[in-house]
Design an enzyme around this catalytic site. Structure first.
Site, PDB file in Angstrom:
ATOM      1  N   HIS A 184     -10.105  -6.338  -1.727  1.00 27.56           N
ATOM      2  CA  HIS A 184     -11.099  -6.487  -0.405  1.00 27.56           C
ATOM      3  C   HIS A 184     -12.421  -5.504  -1.360  1.00 27.56           C
ATOM      4  O   HIS A 184     -12.135  -4.310  -1.279  1.00 27.56           O
ATOM      5  CB  HIS A 184     -10.577  -5.460   0.614  1.00 27.56           C
ATOM      6  CG  HIS A 184      -9.653  -6.033   1.376  1.00 27.56           C
ATOM      7  ND1 HIS A 184      -9.924  -7.627   2.062  1.00 27.56           N
ATOM      8  CD2 HIS A 184      -8.164  -6.072   1.659  1.00 27.56           C
ATOM      9  CE1 HIS A 184      -8.723  -7.637   2.769  1.00 27.56           C
ATOM     10  NE2 HIS A 184      -7.628  -6.953   2.277  1.00 27.56           N
ATOM     11  N   GLU A 199      -5.864 -10.843  -1.154  1.00 24.97           N
ATOM     12  CA  GLU A 199      -6.646 -10.553   0.434  1.00 24.97           C
ATOM     13  C   GLU A 199      -8.241 -10.590  -0.077  1.00 24.97           C
ATOM     14  O   GLU A 199      -8.804 -10.047   0.478  1.00 24.97           O
ATOM     15  CB  GLU A 199      -6.267  -9.367   0.999  1.00 24.97           C
ATOM     16  CG  GLU A 199      -4.761  -9.212   1.341  1.00 24.97           C
ATOM     17  CD  GLU A 199      -4.302  -7.912   1.953  1.00 24.97           C
ATOM     18  OE1 GLU A 199      -5.109  -7.312   2.560  1.00 24.97           O
ATOM     19  OE2 GLU A 199      -3.086  -7.620   1.936  1.00 24.97           O
ATOM     20  N   ASP A 216     -11.900 -10.769  -0.139  1.00 23.47           N
ATOM     21  CA  ASP A 216     -13.086 -10.832   0.443  1.00 23.47           C
ATOM     22  C   ASP A 216     -14.209  -9.895  -0.280  1.00 23.47           C
ATOM     23  O   ASP A 216     -13.672  -9.003  -1.041  1.00 23.47           O
ATOM     24  CB  ASP A 216     -13.142 -10.401   2.139  1.00 23.47           C
ATOM     25  CG  ASP A 216     -12.353  -9.293   2.507  1.00 23.47           C
ATOM     26  OD1 ASP A 216     -11.596  -9.191   3.519  1.00 23.47           O
ATOM     27  OD2 ASP A 216     -12.275  -8.243   1.514  1.00 23.47           O
ATOM     28  N   GLU A 245       0.788  -1.052  -0.099  1.00 21.32           N
ATOM     29  CA  GLU A 245      -0.130  -0.217  -0.045  1.00 21.32           C
ATOM     30  C   GLU A 245       0.799   1.259  -0.013  1.00 21.32           C
ATOM     31  O   GLU A 245       0.665   2.149   0.810  1.00 21.32           O
ATOM     32  CB  GLU A 245      -0.937  -0.059   1.216  1.00 21.32           C
ATOM     33  CG  GLU A 245      -1.668  -1.150   1.217  1.00 21.32           C
ATOM     34  CD  GLU A 245      -2.780  -1.293   2.251  1.00 21.32           C
ATOM     35  OE1 GLU A 245      -2.835  -0.130   3.265  1.00 21.32           O
ATOM     36  OE2 GLU A 245      -3.324  -2.501   2.663  1.00 21.32           O
TER      37      GLU A 245
END
Ligand code: G3I
Length: 353
Positions: free
Chosen positions: A237, A265, A267, A160
């Site tokens: 995400h 990651e 979801d 990030e």
């Protein structure tokens, strides 16, 4: 008297029909049976794991063992967890995950060497000059990569580093090390373990073209300068409202770099607007399954050499960071609170067909 008995019988019958009809709706969806994603997927399928869950919850271990051939430490390999004070490293939790993986013969992906979150106080309070900052930065990277050499085959070297508008995030690392700290992180990691695959990990590819462009421009720059980078992590995400087109564009744009792509990651939130009274319905579950299918299908269409894998961000809905972070009901993962596969799991299977 007889009238009130009849009325009671009528009301209770109506209530019974109403309940049954609700149950019929909830049980409408077929149960999902599978021998395990790792046997069905042509590329590694995994999850990030909580060490305490792995240690204490048998059903959690069983699902991980059955389903996955790649695991990531949700928190145990972050800077603050591994390096709590300047001269102290804490390996126990991360080593537990590595030995769990070794016993199963499955992959460990390292997350994450350099991030602006999960930093210990000795970093956020550090008062050294630029050379001291560079030394601690290099020492952390090379000590950690060396410790896990041969066990952790790939790393999120930097996590990030960009803002959603594509500018470089003004993090503690950028402030003390300058804009080119990202490149040096990759160089230091490569020096420590030339065999490790080095990833840049980021979120927002599915909603920010500026971020996609910034990441791809960085990759081009690294290639031109000979900075070792092997892959891109797309955190993903996301939510069930995100368009199929944006999800597909995120994956395909990253793949234009020619690097390995890791959906790192994954979801899919069902409650992005934080509705405190939201309940999980079949309709929401089916919409979520469709999004899992779109993402898996788009990833599966990449060249095999670029498919590093898909990793969900933990295993069951109750383990998701989302519920605690946003303090809301949500059901973002392929397994429910009891680790039963949801329609989302079927969506993954459908995406693999
Ligand atoms: O372990 C301590 C515990 O001892 C203490 O009592 C408790 C209360 O403060 O905190 C516990 O640590 C928490 C840790 O998760 C373990 O549960 C931290 O406060 C909490 O900030 C941390 O949150 C993690 C977050 O990253 C920040 O590191 C989430 O679990 C984790 O899912 C989340 O994951 C990030 C990825 O690393 C990067 N991409 C975004 C993703 C979601 O934010």
């Amino acid at each position: 008297m007889i009238k009130s008995i009849w009325l009671f019988l009528l009301l209770s019958t109506l209530l019974l029909i109403a309940c049954n009809s609700k149950n019929e709706v909830l049980s409408e969806l077929p149960l999902v049976e599978s021998k395990g994603l790792k046997y069905i997927s042509p590329f590694p399928f995994g999850a990030s794991l909580g060490i305490n869950l792995l240690k204490t919850k048998v059903v959690y271990r069983n699902v991980v063992t059955k389903e996955f051939n790649s695991i990531t430490a949700e928190n145990a390999m972050k800077f603050g967890a591994l390096h709590p004070s300047e001269n102290t490293y804490f390996w126990t939790e991360a080593d537990y995950l590595v030995s769990f993986a070794k016993n199963l013969g499955i992959r460990v992906h390292g997350h994450t060497l350099i991030w602006h979150n999960s930093l210990p106080l000795w970093i956020t309070n550090f008062q050294g000059d630029a050379i001291a900052w560079e030394n601690l930065f290099k020492a952390h990277i090379q000590t950690v990569v060396t410790h896990f050499k041969g066990s952790v085959v790939s790393w999120d070297v930097v996590n990030e580093a960009f803002n959603d508008d594509g500018t470089l995030r003004n993090t503690i690392w950028q402030q003390h090390l300058g804009n080119d700290y990202v490149a040096r992180a990759f160089q230091y990691a490569h020096e420590a373990d030339p065999d490790a695959l080095l990833f840049y990990n980021e979120y927002g590819h599915e909603y920010s073209s500026a971020k996609r462009t910034a990441v791809n421009n960085m990759v081009s720059d690294f290639k031109t300068r000979g900075i070792p980078i092997h892959g891109l992590g797309l955190q993903m995400h996301t939510n069930h409202i995100q368009s199929d087109a944006n999800l597909i564009t995120a994956i395909n744009t990253a793949a234009l770099t020619g690097l390995k792509i890791h959906i790192s990651e994954l979801d899919i939130s069902l409650n992005k607007d934080n509705n405190q009274s939201l309940t999980l319905t079949d309709a929401l579950a089916v919409l979520q399954a469709a999004k899992y299918k779109v993402i898996v299908k788009a990833f599966a269409a990449l060249p095999a050499t670029q498919r590093y894998g898909i990793t969900t961000w933990n295993v069951g809905d109750a383990d998701s960071w989302i519920r605690g972070t946003y303090n809301r009901p949500d059901w973002p993962l392929p397994f429910d609170d009891n680790y039963n596969p949801k329609p989302a799991y079927q969506g993954i299977l459908d995406g693999l067909k």
